[in-house]
Design a protein around this motif. Structure first.
Motif, PDB file in Angstrom:
ATOM      1  N   TYR A  41       9.370  -5.047 -54.641  1.00 53.29           N
ATOM      2  CA  TYR A  41       9.663  -4.501 -53.323  1.00 53.29           C
ATOM      3  C   TYR A  41       8.415  -3.900 -52.692  1.00 53.29           C
ATOM      4  CZ  TYR A  41      14.000  -4.232 -50.763  1.00 53.29           C
ATOM      5  OH  TYR A  41      15.015  -4.512 -49.896  1.00 53.29           O
ATOM      6  N   ILE A  42       7.579  -3.258 -53.493  1.00 51.49           N
ATOM      7  CA  ILE A  42       6.324  -2.716 -52.969  1.00 51.49           C
ATOM      8  C   ILE A  42       5.456  -3.843 -52.415  1.00 51.49           C
ATOM      9  CG2 ILE A  42       4.170  -1.570 -53.624  1.00 51.49           C
ATOM     10  CD1 ILE A  42       5.786   0.061 -55.635  1.00 51.49           C
ATOM     11  N   LEU A  43       5.396  -4.968 -53.139  1.00 48.56           N
ATOM     12  CA  LEU A  43       4.635  -6.126 -52.667  1.00 48.56           C
ATOM     13  C   LEU A  43       5.208  -6.653 -51.349  1.00 48.56           C
ATOM     14  CD1 LEU A  43       2.449  -8.269 -53.113  1.00 48.56           C
ATOM     15  CD2 LEU A  43       4.107  -9.554 -54.489  1.00 48.56           C
ATOM     16  N   CYS A  44       6.525  -6.747 -51.269  1.00 50.42           N
ATOM     17  CA  CYS A  44       7.163  -7.227 -50.035  1.00 50.42           C
ATOM     18  C   CYS A  44       6.907  -6.279 -48.871  1.00 50.42           C
ATOM     19  CB  CYS A  44       8.664  -7.391 -50.253  1.00 50.42           C
ATOM     20  SG  CYS A  44       9.104  -8.725 -51.397  1.00 50.42           S
ATOM     21  N   LEU A  45       6.914  -4.973 -49.132  1.00 49.93           N
ATOM     22  CA  LEU A  45       6.623  -3.999 -48.074  1.00 49.93           C
ATOM     23  C   LEU A  45       5.187  -4.155 -47.590  1.00 49.93           C
ATOM     24  CD1 LEU A  45       8.402  -0.740 -49.318  1.00 49.93           C
ATOM     25  CD2 LEU A  45       9.039  -2.189 -47.397  1.00 49.93           C
ATOM     26  N   GLY A  46       4.261  -4.444 -48.513  1.00 54.54           N
ATOM     27  CA  GLY A  46       2.874  -4.673 -48.106  1.00 54.54           C
ATOM     28  C   GLY A  46       2.737  -5.892 -47.207  1.00 54.54           C
ATOM     29  N   VAL A  47       3.423  -6.972 -47.561  1.00 54.79           N
ATOM     30  CA  VAL A  47       3.398  -8.180 -46.722  1.00 54.79           C
ATOM     31  C   VAL A  47       4.049  -7.888 -45.373  1.00 54.79           C
ATOM     32  CG1 VAL A  47       4.224 -10.550 -46.518  1.00 54.79           C
ATOM     33  CG2 VAL A  47       3.393  -9.710 -48.725  1.00 54.79           C
ATOM     34  N   GLY A  48       5.159  -7.153 -45.383  1.00 53.08           N
ATOM     35  CA  GLY A  48       5.815  -6.786 -44.131  1.00 53.08           C
ATOM     36  C   GLY A  48       4.933  -5.937 -43.242  1.00 53.08           C
ATOM     37  N   ALA A  49       4.203  -4.995 -43.853  1.00 55.23           N
ATOM     38  CA  ALA A  49       3.287  -4.165 -43.072  1.00 55.23           C
ATOM     39  C   ALA A  49       2.169  -4.995 -42.452  1.00 55.23           C
ATOM     40  CB  ALA A  49       2.692  -3.069 -43.963  1.00 55.23           C
ATOM     41  N   LEU A  50       1.698  -5.999 -43.186  1.00 53.34           N
ATOM     42  CA  LEU A  50       0.668  -6.898 -42.644  1.00 53.34           C
ATOM     43  C   LEU A  50       1.193  -7.652 -41.424  1.00 53.34           C
ATOM     44  CD1 LEU A  50      -2.035  -8.420 -42.774  1.00 53.34           C
ATOM     45  CD2 LEU A  50      -0.979  -9.958 -44.448  1.00 53.34           C
ATOM     46  N   ILE A  51       2.385  -8.222 -41.541  1.00 53.93           N
ATOM     47  CA  ILE A  51       2.966  -8.993 -40.431  1.00 53.93           C
ATOM     48  C   ILE A  51       3.217  -8.099 -39.226  1.00 53.93           C
ATOM     49  CG2 ILE A  51       4.966 -10.346 -39.716  1.00 53.93           C
ATOM     50  CD1 ILE A  51       5.198 -11.312 -42.603  1.00 53.93           C
ATOM     51  N   VAL A  52       3.803  -6.916 -39.464  1.00 52.84           N
ATOM     52  CA  VAL A  52       4.109  -5.997 -38.363  1.00 52.84           C
ATOM     53  C   VAL A  52       2.836  -5.556 -37.650  1.00 52.84           C
ATOM     54  CG1 VAL A  52       4.953  -3.674 -37.837  1.00 52.84           C
ATOM     55  CG2 VAL A  52       6.306  -5.195 -39.280  1.00 52.84           C
ATOM     56  N   THR A  53       1.769  -5.289 -38.417  1.00 47.17           N
ATOM     57  CA  THR A  53       0.503  -4.862 -37.802  1.00 47.17           C
ATOM     58  C   THR A  53      -0.067  -5.956 -36.911  1.00 47.17           C
ATOM     59  OG1 THR A  53       0.034  -3.449 -39.714  1.00 47.17           O
ATOM     60  CG2 THR A  53      -1.802  -3.988 -38.271  1.00 47.17           C
ATOM     61  N   LEU A  54      -0.040  -7.197 -37.398  1.00 51.64           N
ATOM     62  CA  LEU A  54      -0.569  -8.308 -36.601  1.00 51.64           C
ATOM     63  C   LEU A  54       0.259  -8.526 -35.333  1.00 51.64           C
ATOM     64  CD1 LEU A  54      -1.371 -10.865 -39.463  1.00 51.64           C
ATOM     65  CD2 LEU A  54      -2.982  -9.416 -38.204  1.00 51.64           C
ATOM     66  N   VAL A  55       1.589  -8.501 -35.473  1.00 52.19           N
ATOM     67  CA  VAL A  55       2.454  -8.700 -34.303  1.00 52.19           C
ATOM     68  C   VAL A  55       2.313  -7.546 -33.328  1.00 52.19           C
ATOM     69  CG1 VAL A  55       4.843  -8.945 -33.536  1.00 52.19           C
ATOM     70  CG2 VAL A  55       4.079 -10.108 -35.607  1.00 52.19           C
ATOM     71  N   GLU A  63      13.891  -2.727 -39.054  1.00 53.62           N
ATOM     72  CA  GLU A  63      14.726  -1.729 -39.728  1.00 53.62           C
ATOM     73  C   GLU A  63      16.011  -2.358 -40.246  1.00 53.62           C
ATOM     74  OE1 GLU A  63      16.737   2.641 -38.719  1.00 53.62           O
ATOM     75  OE2 GLU A  63      15.411   1.659 -37.278  1.00 53.62           O
ATOM     76  N   VAL A  64      16.650  -3.184 -39.417  1.00 55.13           N
ATOM     77  CA  VAL A  64      17.884  -3.855 -39.842  1.00 55.13           C
ATOM     78  C   VAL A  64      17.614  -4.780 -41.022  1.00 55.13           C
ATOM     79  CG1 VAL A  64      19.675  -5.493 -39.158  1.00 55.13           C
ATOM     80  CG2 VAL A  64      18.979  -3.697 -37.572  1.00 55.13           C
ATOM     81  N   LEU A  65      16.527  -5.559 -40.940  1.00 58.17           N
ATOM     82  CA  LEU A  65      16.203  -6.497 -42.012  1.00 58.17           C
ATOM     83  C   LEU A  65      15.845  -5.763 -43.301  1.00 58.17           C
ATOM     84  CD1 LEU A  65      14.104  -9.173 -40.079  1.00 58.17           C
ATOM     85  CD2 LEU A  65      16.463  -9.351 -40.882  1.00 58.17           C
ATOM     86  N   LEU A  66      15.106  -4.666 -43.185  1.00 59.59           N
ATOM     87  CA  LEU A  66      14.721  -3.904 -44.376  1.00 59.59           C
ATOM     88  C   LEU A  66      15.944  -3.323 -45.072  1.00 59.59           C
ATOM     89  CD1 LEU A  66      12.602  -2.588 -46.207  1.00 59.59           C
ATOM     90  CD2 LEU A  66      12.478  -0.692 -44.585  1.00 59.59           C
ATOM     91  N   LEU A  67      16.833  -2.695 -44.294  1.00 60.98           N
ATOM     92  CA  LEU A  67      18.035  -2.110 -44.883  1.00 60.98           C
ATOM     93  C   LEU A  67      18.950  -3.184 -45.467  1.00 60.98           C
ATOM     94  CD1 LEU A  67      18.842   0.614 -42.195  1.00 60.98           C
ATOM     95  CD2 LEU A  67      17.814   0.945 -44.443  1.00 60.98           C
TER      96      LEU A  67
END
Length: 304
Positions: free
Chosen positions: A148-162, A199-203
């Motif tokens: 999950y930590i790895l997935c959060l890191g990838v999610g943070a990368l995508i969110v930052t770029l978008v 937020e919806v997808l994460l939860l």
């Protein structure tokens, strides 16, 4: 297969208040507030090490200032009014990342996983009707937090770029009928929708992965949307309260940040577990659990 069980939907829609009361009773029976307190406490221990790991890892591919700005923007959703204080500590750590050794990385990984481990235990209590049937292998439980930590890191990368792309769009304007229309409002709306969707997808992902056994994405989405709506209401109330009525800085002084963050995490954890309780009660209706269905439908049958 239908997206949702029609009979279960009919029962819930036909008795919405009774279903909500059933969820509240189940939440109290499972000691939901006590479980939320444990999740909030370990989240407080985990949030800073987790952010440090994500920022140090992503700073090699993204400008650190842009990354910290994006994290501060969306961290405000989790801890209203205190995101800058947390990001400041992370930024200070980032300045000395060359001193980070393997022992410190392992220590941060351990503390970052604490909240996920406790959350999994809390989910087992709420979904006890599943845990009694099927057990999760201990290796899967041990590896799950780090995945999950790895997935959060990838999610943070995508969110930052978008988010960076949307901010660039916000600086532009469109000329229409001889008038220049700024895209800043559109950019802000898209940033908000990005955060809300994330937020919806994460939860929903938490509800799909953390409980024992398989959970359909439709049921996970019910819990994710429920928790997101409740948190959005609570978040705006917290922002209003801390900006107008609260005197917490007078009472707690230098401990204000820790107290406010803990209070916000307590509310967030409560709503997160309540969303899980909604899924659990809905599952009982779907599977036709006698006591739940009877409590929801008995008054109508007696009236007949």
């Amino acid at each position: 297969m239908p997206i949702l069980n029609r009979q279960a939907v009919a029962v819930v829609v036909g008795h919405p208040l009774r279903f909500v009361l059933q969820c509240v009773r189940g939440f109290r029976a499972n000691q939901g507030l006590l479980l939320a307190g444990a999740v909030a406490y370990y989240s407080l221990l985990s949030i800073v090490p987790l952010l440090m790991l994500v920022v140090v890892a992503l700073s090699h591919v993204i400008d650190p200032a842009e990354l910290l700005d994006t994290i501060a923007h969306y961290l405000e959703w989790l801890v209203p009014g205190q995101s800058r204080a947390i990001v400041t500590e992370v930024a200070h750590f980032l300045e000395h990342r060359d001193l980070v050794g393997w022992f410190l990385v392992l220590t941060m990984l351990f503390f970052s996983s604490l909240a996920f481990s406790v959350l999994e235990s809390a989910m087992c209590v709420i979904f006890i009707h599943r845990a009694a049937i099927r057990k999760r292998h201990y290796l899967a439980s041990a590896i799950l937090p780090y995945c999950y930590i790895l997935c959060l890191g990838v999610g943070a990368l995508i969110v930052t770029l978008v988010a960076g792309s949307l901010q660039v769009i916000g600086a532009e304007s469109v000329r229409l009928f001889g008038v220049d229309w700024s895209l800043q409002g559109l950019s802000g709306a898209l940033l908000y929708m990005l955060g809300l969707s994330g937020e919806v997808l994460l939860l929903s992902s938490i509800y799909m992965v953390m409980p024992v056994g398989r959970l359909s994405w439709q049921h996970a989405l019910i819990g994710g949307i429920t928790a997101t709506i409740l948190w959005e209401i609570a978040r705006h109330v917290l922002v209003w309260y801390f900006s107008t009525l609260s005197q917490v800085n007078v009472v707690y002084g230098s401990m204000t940040t820790a107290i406010v963050v803990m209070f916000s995490l307590e509310i967030g954890a409560t709503l997160l577990l309540f969303g899980a309780q909604v899924i659990a009660e809905y599952e009982k209706v779907v599977h036709g659990t006698p006591d739940v269905v009877t409590q929801l439908t008995a008054p109508r049958q007696e009236a007949r």
